[in-house]
Design an enzyme around this catalytic site. Structure first.
Site, PDB file in Angstrom:
ATOM      1  N   LYS A  12       0.971   4.063  -3.010  1.00  9.02           N
ATOM      2  CA  LYS A  12       0.562   5.456  -2.809  1.00  9.02           C
ATOM      3  C   LYS A  12       1.745   6.410  -3.027  1.00  9.02           C
ATOM      4  O   LYS A  12       1.552   7.537  -3.497  1.00  9.02           O
ATOM      5  CB  LYS A  12      -0.053   5.640  -1.418  1.00  9.02           C
ATOM      6  CG  LYS A  12      -1.361   4.867  -1.212  1.00  9.02           C
ATOM      7  CD  LYS A  12      -2.486   5.335  -2.130  1.00  9.02           C
ATOM      8  CE  LYS A  12      -3.830   4.696  -1.776  1.00  9.02           C
ATOM      9  NZ  LYS A  12      -4.930   5.164  -2.613  1.00  9.02           N
TER      10      LYS A  12
ATOM     11  N   TYR B 215       0.843  -1.209   0.000  1.00 12.44           N
ATOM     12  CA  TYR B 215       0.000   0.000   0.000  1.00 12.44           C
ATOM     13  C   TYR B 215       0.875   1.255   0.000  1.00 12.44           C
ATOM     14  O   TYR B 215       0.671   2.163  -0.820  1.00 12.44           O
ATOM     15  CB  TYR B 215      -0.902  -0.036   1.241  1.00 12.44           C
ATOM     16  CG  TYR B 215      -1.893   1.113   1.322  1.00 12.44           C
ATOM     17  CD1 TYR B 215      -3.067   1.100   0.572  1.00 12.44           C
ATOM     18  CD2 TYR B 215      -1.682   2.203   2.164  1.00 12.44           C
ATOM     19  CE1 TYR B 215      -3.991   2.136   0.645  1.00 12.44           C
ATOM     20  CE2 TYR B 215      -2.593   3.243   2.248  1.00 12.44           C
ATOM     21  CZ  TYR B 215      -3.748   3.205   1.493  1.00 12.44           C
ATOM     22  OH  TYR B 215      -4.663   4.247   1.572  1.00 12.44           O
TER      23      TYR B 215
HETATM   24  N1  NAD Z   1     -10.321   4.976   4.661  1.00 15.81           N
HETATM   25  C1  NAD Z   1      -9.137   5.455   4.967  1.00 15.81           C
HETATM   26  O1  NAD Z   1      -8.739   5.495   6.143  1.00 15.81           O
HETATM   27  C2  NAD Z   1      -8.235   6.003   3.886  1.00 15.81           C
HETATM   28  C3  NAD Z   1      -7.086   6.725   4.277  1.00 15.81           C
HETATM   29  C4  NAD Z   1      -6.244   7.245   3.282  1.00 15.81           C
HETATM   30  C5  NAD Z   1      -6.543   7.027   1.953  1.00 15.81           C
HETATM   31  N2  NAD Z   1      -7.642   6.319   1.607  1.00 15.81           N
HETATM   32  C6  NAD Z   1      -7.900   6.108   0.177  1.00 15.81           C
HETATM   33  O2  NAD Z   1      -9.179   6.618  -0.142  1.00 15.81           O
HETATM   34  C7  NAD Z   1      -9.732   5.872  -1.221  1.00 15.81           C
HETATM   35  C8  NAD Z   1     -11.140   5.404  -0.858  1.00 15.81           C
HETATM   36  O3  NAD Z   1     -11.054   4.590   0.304  1.00 15.81           O
HETATM   37  P1  NAD Z   1     -12.336   4.093   1.125  1.00 15.81           P
HETATM   38  O4  NAD Z   1     -11.972   4.112   2.548  1.00 15.81           O
HETATM   39  O5  NAD Z   1     -13.542   4.816   0.679  1.00 15.81           O
HETATM   40  O6  NAD Z   1     -12.382   2.568   0.667  1.00 15.81           O
HETATM   41  P2  NAD Z   1     -13.630   1.668   0.244  1.00 15.81           P
HETATM   42  O7  NAD Z   1     -13.153   0.265   0.266  1.00 15.81           O
HETATM   43  O8  NAD Z   1     -14.835   2.017   1.040  1.00 15.81           O
HETATM   44  O9  NAD Z   1     -13.885   2.118  -1.259  1.00 15.81           O
HETATM   45  C9  NAD Z   1     -13.023   1.763  -2.305  1.00 15.81           C
HETATM   46  C10 NAD Z   1     -13.846   1.641  -3.581  1.00 15.81           C
HETATM   47  O10 NAD Z   1     -12.965   1.257  -4.649  1.00 15.81           O
HETATM   48  C11 NAD Z   1     -13.625   0.273  -5.413  1.00 15.81           C
HETATM   49  N3  NAD Z   1     -12.668  -0.578  -6.126  1.00 15.81           N
HETATM   50  C12 NAD Z   1     -11.871  -1.553  -5.603  1.00 15.81           C
HETATM   51  N4  NAD Z   1     -11.209  -2.178  -6.586  1.00 15.81           N
HETATM   52  C13 NAD Z   1     -11.592  -1.594  -7.755  1.00 15.81           C
HETATM   53  C14 NAD Z   1     -11.274  -1.809  -9.101  1.00 15.81           C
HETATM   54  N5  NAD Z   1     -10.433  -2.780  -9.480  1.00 15.81           N
HETATM   55  N6  NAD Z   1     -11.859  -1.030 -10.043  1.00 15.81           N
HETATM   56  C15 NAD Z   1     -12.734  -0.066  -9.678  1.00 15.81           C
HETATM   57  N7  NAD Z   1     -13.090   0.195  -8.407  1.00 15.81           N
HETATM   58  C16 NAD Z   1     -12.528  -0.586  -7.463  1.00 15.81           C
HETATM   59  C17 NAD Z   1     -14.445  -0.539  -4.408  1.00 15.81           C
HETATM   60  O11 NAD Z   1     -15.492  -1.263  -5.038  1.00 15.81           O
HETATM   61  C18 NAD Z   1     -14.937   0.562  -3.478  1.00 15.81           C
HETATM   62  O12 NAD Z   1     -16.179   1.078  -3.908  1.00 15.81           O
HETATM   63  C19 NAD Z   1      -8.746   4.746  -1.511  1.00 15.81           C
HETATM   64  O13 NAD Z   1      -7.899   5.108  -2.579  1.00 15.81           O
HETATM   65  C20 NAD Z   1      -7.957   4.649  -0.211  1.00 15.81           C
HETATM   66  O14 NAD Z   1      -6.676   4.104  -0.394  1.00 15.81           O
HETATM   67  C21 NAD Z   1      -8.502   5.800   2.536  1.00 15.81           C
END
Ligand code: NAD
Length: 252
Positions: free
Chosen positions: A161, A157
């Site tokens: 990133k 990860y």
């Molecule tokens: N939640 C956190 O704490 C956090 C912190 C920092 C960064 N992020 C980043 O924010 C973004 C959203 O995270 P989240 O917490 O909403 O996660 P989440 O798992 O709720 O949502 C991720 C979405 O991406 C979709 N996805 C997964 N694989 C895919 C693919 N191959 N093609 C298309 N879509 C796909 C999933 O279906 C889901 O709807 C991500 O990039 C994550 O790395 C999240």
């Protein structure tokens, strides 16, 4: 409104953060092309109605697995056939895996890098080309504080990133001449329904709070506000940046 009539594509639109970004894009007047995995769209059909409630004719939902080139190509074709010219792309889809580096399999490594980095690149290429034919636009990549600093149990990860943050800079250099700005947003831990149990475990909560000077987790709205700003013309002189939404986590 910040994004009046701007055609805005978002990946992972039905994820925890993606739903909030999608809703806020709609509230700011954008026409939203919400994309996600087909199975997710199917499972969460009811929610789409919820996000879109009150925004009749202001969005479409299309399946796109960003690890599959044919699905990205087909998305680009559909957008073109409908006469839509994107001005905003939010590369939000992303996955994580918690586990020690010694246990990471090739399959896990490939999958994380394919979604978080390769998928974001080829989506940017596809939508970027459409932006080039129009008036340019703004690409916002959802990276992470863990692309800037490392943490335990996140080797693939963190690598993905970090790659996304530098990909942002590479695209900024090449696409400025087409009027395309490219920035990334680096959230700290974002409290969502999905991760609430993990993030609120008392030991983990105490240790993470020591690392975040503002002493709270981010909300999805905090991330969405940064995305909206970077997507909008208010950020018209900003490109190649990594904007941390981290309560000060990276300040040390
Ligand atoms: N939640 C956190 O704490 C956090 C912190 C920092 C960064 N992020 C980043 O924010 C973004 C959203 O995270 P989240 O917490 O909403 O996660 P989440 O798992 O709720 O949502 C991720 C979405 O991406 C979709 N996805 C997964 N694989 C895919 C693919 N191959 N093609 C298309 N879509 C796909 C999933 O279906 C889901 O709807 C991500 O990039 C994550 O790395 C999240």
């Amino acid at each position: 409104m910040l994004l009046e009539k701007k055609v805005s594509v978002i990946t992972g639109a039905l994820g925890a953060i993606g739903q909030v970004i999608s809703r806020m894009l709609l509230e700011e007047g954008a026409f939203v092309i919400a994309t996600d995995l087909e199975r997710v769209i199917w499972e969460e059909e009811a929610f789409i109605g919820h996000v879109g409630r009150g925004f009749v004719d202001q969005y479409i939902v299309l399946p796109c697995d960003i690890t599959k080139m044919e699905e990205i190509d087909s998305l680009g074709r559909i957008i073109r056939e409908r006469g839509l010219v994107p001005e905003v792309l939010v590369n939000n889809a992303g996955i994580n895996y918690l586990g020690y580096a010694k246990d990471v399999t090739e399959e896990t490594w490939d999958h994380i890098l394919e979604v978080n980095l390769k998928g974001a690149f080829f989506m940017s290429q596809c939508i970027g080309k459409l932006m080039m034919e129009g008036r340019g636009g703004s690409i916002v990549n959802i990276a992470s504080q863990h692309g800037e600093v490392a943490n335990l149990q996140r080797a693939p990860y963190c690598s993905s990133k970090a790659g996304l943050i530098n990909l942002t800079r590479a695209l900024c250099l090449e696409w400025a001449e087409y009027g395309i700005r490219v920035n990334s947003v680096l959230p700290t831990f974002v409290l969502t329904e999905k991760n609430e149990q993990t993030l609120m475990q008392s030991g983990r909560y105490r240790s993470y709070m020591r690392e975040i000077p503002l002493r709270r987790y981010a909300a999805a709205e905090d991330v969405a506000n940064a995305v909206l700003f970077l997507a909008s013309d208010r950020a018209s002189m900003i490109t190649g940046q990594a904007l941390a939404v981290d309560g000060g986590y990276l300040a040390k």
